[in-house]
Design a protein around this motif. Structure first.
Motif, mmCIF file in Angstrom:
data_model
loop_
_atom_site.group_PDB
_atom_site.id
_atom_site.type_symbol
_atom_site.label_atom_id
_atom_site.label_comp_id
_atom_site.label_asym_id
_atom_site.label_seq_id
_atom_site.Cartn_x
_atom_site.Cartn_y
_atom_site.Cartn_z
ATOM 1 N N LEU A 141 0.844 -1.220 0.068
ATOM 2 C CA LEU A 141 -0.246 -0.118 0.284
ATOM 3 C C LEU A 141 1.154 1.608 -0.135
ATOM 4 N N ILE A 142 1.603 1.318 0.757
ATOM 5 C CA ILE A 142 2.854 2.187 1.018
ATOM 6 C C ILE A 142 4.013 2.615 0.127
ATOM 7 N N HIS A 143 4.602 1.109 -0.620
ATOM 8 C CA HIS A 143 5.663 1.523 -0.767
ATOM 9 C C HIS A 143 5.902 2.597 -2.338
ATOM 10 N N ASP A 144 6.565 3.449 -2.423
ATOM 11 C CA ASP A 144 6.720 4.062 -3.410
ATOM 12 C C ASP A 144 5.595 4.819 -4.345
ATOM 13 N N ARG A 145 4.888 4.809 -3.416
ATOM 14 C CA ARG A 145 3.625 6.000 -3.275
ATOM 15 C C ARG A 145 3.574 6.535 -3.479
ATOM 16 N N LYS A 146 2.836 7.689 -4.649
ATOM 17 C CA LYS A 146 2.956 9.188 -5.194
ATOM 18 C C LYS A 146 2.644 9.599 -6.027
ATOM 19 N N LEU A 147 1.300 10.750 -5.837
ATOM 20 C CA LEU A 147 0.854 11.815 -5.776
ATOM 21 C C LEU A 147 0.002 11.048 -7.378
ATOM 22 N N PRO A 148 1.473 10.697 -8.204
ATOM 23 C CA PRO A 148 1.133 11.727 -9.418
ATOM 24 C C PRO A 148 0.794 10.268 -10.466
ATOM 25 N N ASP A 149 1.136 9.097 -9.527
ATOM 26 C CA ASP A 149 0.460 7.778 -9.957
ATOM 27 C C ASP A 149 -0.956 7.170 -9.781
ATOM 28 N N LEU A 150 -1.322 8.170 -8.969
ATOM 29 C CA LEU A 150 -2.915 7.820 -8.490
ATOM 30 C C LEU A 150 -3.834 8.695 -9.518
ATOM 31 N N PRO A 151 -4.131 7.196 -10.376
ATOM 32 C CA PRO A 151 -5.540 7.596 -11.346
ATOM 33 C C PRO A 151 -6.481 8.628 -10.668
ATOM 34 N N ARG A 152 -7.679 9.008 -12.173
ATOM 35 C CA ARG A 152 -8.383 9.971 -11.123
ATOM 36 C C ARG A 152 -9.453 9.244 -11.845
ATOM 37 N N ALA A 166 -7.095 14.340 3.299
ATOM 38 C CA ALA A 166 -8.832 14.094 3.282
ATOM 39 C C ALA A 166 -9.100 15.421 1.803
ATOM 40 N N HIS A 167 -8.549 16.571 2.200
ATOM 41 C CA HIS A 167 -8.553 17.905 1.543
ATOM 42 C C HIS A 167 -7.574 17.816 0.365
ATOM 43 N N ARG A 168 -6.318 16.820 -0.146
ATOM 44 C CA ARG A 168 -5.678 16.524 -1.187
ATOM 45 C C ARG A 168 -6.245 15.846 -1.939
ATOM 46 N N LEU A 169 -7.259 15.162 -1.244
ATOM 47 C CA LEU A 169 -8.302 14.426 -1.838
ATOM 48 C C LEU A 169 -9.390 15.262 -3.053
ATOM 49 N N LYS A 170 -9.422 16.060 -1.760
ATOM 50 C CA LYS A 170 -11.031 16.866 -2.572
ATOM 51 C C LYS A 170 -10.293 17.756 -3.338
ATOM 52 N N ARG A 171 -9.063 17.941 -3.206
ATOM 53 C CA ARG A 171 -8.275 19.134 -4.047
ATOM 54 C C ARG A 171 -8.269 18.041 -5.161
ATOM 55 N N TYR A 172 -7.516 16.241 -5.536
ATOM 56 C CA TYR A 172 -7.565 15.801 -6.726
ATOM 57 C C TYR A 172 -8.252 15.595 -7.555
ATOM 58 N N LEU A 173 -9.218 15.205 -7.115
ATOM 59 C CA LEU A 173 -10.898 14.859 -7.761
ATOM 60 C C LEU A 173 -11.609 16.587 -7.793
ATOM 61 N N ASP A 174 -11.024 17.306 -7.369
ATOM 62 C CA ASP A 174 -12.037 18.493 -7.718
ATOM 63 C C ASP A 174 -13.173 18.550 -7.539
ATOM 64 N N GLU A 175 -13.890 19.434 -8.825
ATOM 65 C CA GLU A 175 -15.335 19.097 -9.195
ATOM 66 C C GLU A 175 -15.666 18.140 -8.786
ATOM 67 N N ASN A 176 -15.693 17.073 -9.583
ATOM 68 C CA ASN A 176 -16.172 16.058 -8.913
ATOM 69 C C ASN A 176 -16.459 15.667 -8.052
ATOM 70 N N CYS A 177 -16.242 16.019 -6.628
ATOM 71 C CA CYS A 177 -16.067 15.239 -5.698
ATOM 72 C C CYS A 177 -16.973 16.273 -4.204
ATOM 73 N N GLN A 178 -17.510 15.724 -3.589
ATOM 74 C CA GLN A 178 -17.694 16.688 -1.965
ATOM 75 C C GLN A 178 -17.144 15.871 -1.047
ATOM 76 N N MET A 179 -17.292 16.284 0.243
ATOM 77 C CA MET A 179 -16.497 16.539 1.529
ATOM 78 C C MET A 179 -17.622 16.341 2.917
ATOM 79 N N VAL A 180 -17.133 16.043 3.905
ATOM 80 C CA VAL A 180 -18.315 15.984 4.666
ATOM 81 C C VAL A 180 -17.383 15.996 5.782
ATOM 82 N N VAL A 181 -16.754 16.456 6.638
ATOM 83 C CA VAL A 181 -16.255 16.196 8.071
ATOM 84 C C VAL A 181 -17.329 16.209 8.957
ATOM 85 N N ILE A 182 -17.280 14.984 9.885
ATOM 86 C CA ILE A 182 -17.225 15.535 10.864
ATOM 87 C C ILE A 182 -16.730 15.736 12.412
#
Length: 311
Positions: A226-237, A258-274
């Motif tokens: 899960l973690i080894h050599d994990r880089k954000l540019p390699d993550l598909p949108r 959570a904020h990083r993922l929200k920025r990464y997916l942009d307008e396709n995404c909603q976020m709720v913080v509990i």
């Protein structure tokens, strides 16, 4: 699975009975490469009901993490499909692949075997990693995605940078796969915003013996993969509408992810913080989490588009 006097075994049986009482039955699907996926499916599937797949996190099996959600989701009109991920509960695989992509392929293989072609998906923590890959690999099958405290945007360098309470995979494995009472106590303090004040050692040892001794090597390998050599540019949108749900006090995957993922997916995404919830937000605030899941799936239009059964 433990002695007849085990509190953990008794609780496990209660969760199993809850699943059966909700109209689900357990079945084992054997895939072409020999992997076995243990999955709960409707006893009487209804093709008019939308299919919803629930993926558990690293801490336990499907029954332990999803029992509180069965009633509300079933009453809302969903057919539920709840697998154990590989090396949890009754699921396993003979091969060496430990990637979340392989987990995703096995989940979809099991769903295909039980007649599910299109579905909504909810994943908690590690189950969110797997669910994200399901959505990326099978965009035509997944209609919508809910990710609960799933730090899919983490990078390996984040550990060294101090974003987490652990600095390497070995430390993470020691906590997430507790083999001693002090490690389980540490895990509970880390994952719950308000952990239990009293945790008797006899109950902790019982839980470890029943729930934490199987597939330790394989689960450790899952963490490394899960973690080894994990880089954000390699993550598909992913392209599906996505809801992110996060506990404000999450110390396993801090809110920054959570904020990083929200920025990464942009307008396709909603976020709720509990608020007043940690990483185990699905267990600390099940009613609130379930409310947001239902609003996301049902308030977005006709649920007919989530019909998950192949004709």
């Amino acid at each position: 699975m433990g002695s007849c006097l085990s509190v953990t075994v008794a609780r496990d049986r209660c969760y199993t009975r809850a699943f059966r009482a909700a109209g689900l039955r357990a079945t084992d699907v054997t895939l072409g490469d020999g992997a076995t996926v243990h999955i709960w499916v409707p006893r009487l599937p209804d093709r008019s009901r939308p299919a919803l797949v629930l993926l558990h996190g690293f801490g336990a099996t499907a029954t332990w993490q999803w029992a509180p959600y069965l009633g509300p989701l079933l009453r809302a009109g969903f057919d539920l499909y709840v697998p154990d991920l590989l090396f949890f509960g009754g699921s396993s695989a003979p091969g060496p692949d430990r990637s979340e992509s392989y987990q995703a392929r096995c989940v979809v293989g099991a769903l295909d075997a039980v007649g599910v072609g299109r579905f909504g998906l909810v994943g908690v923590s590690y189950g969110g990693f797997v669910g994200y890959r399901v959505a990326a690999l099978y965009p035509g099958a997944v209609e919508r995605v809910v990710l609960i405290c799933a730090g899919v945007c983490l990078e390996e360098r984040d550990l060294a940078a101090g974003l987490f309470v652990v600095s390497d995979v070995a430390d993470a494995a020691g906590i997430l796969l507790p083999q001693r009472p002090e490690k389980l106590r540490q895990l509970v303090r880390l994952t719950f915003c308000r952990p239990p004040r009293v945790m008797p050692t006899c109950f902790i040892r019982d839980y470890i013996q029943v729930m934490c001794r199987d597939y330790v090597k394989e689960k450790t390998e899952l963490l490394h993969a899960l973690i080894h050599d994990r880089k954000l540019p390699d993550l598909p949108r992913i392209t599906q509408p996505t809801l992110i749900i996060w506990g404000e006090q999450d110390r396993v995957f801090p809110l920054e992810l959570a904020h990083r993922l929200k920025r990464y997916l942009d307008e396709n995404c909603q976020m709720v913080v509990i608020k007043n919830a940690g990483h185990a937000v699905n267990l600390e605030k099940p009613k609130e989490v379930c409310k947001h899941i239902l609003a996301f799936f049902l308030d977005s239009g006709s649920p007919d588009i989530y019909n998950g059964h192949m004709v």
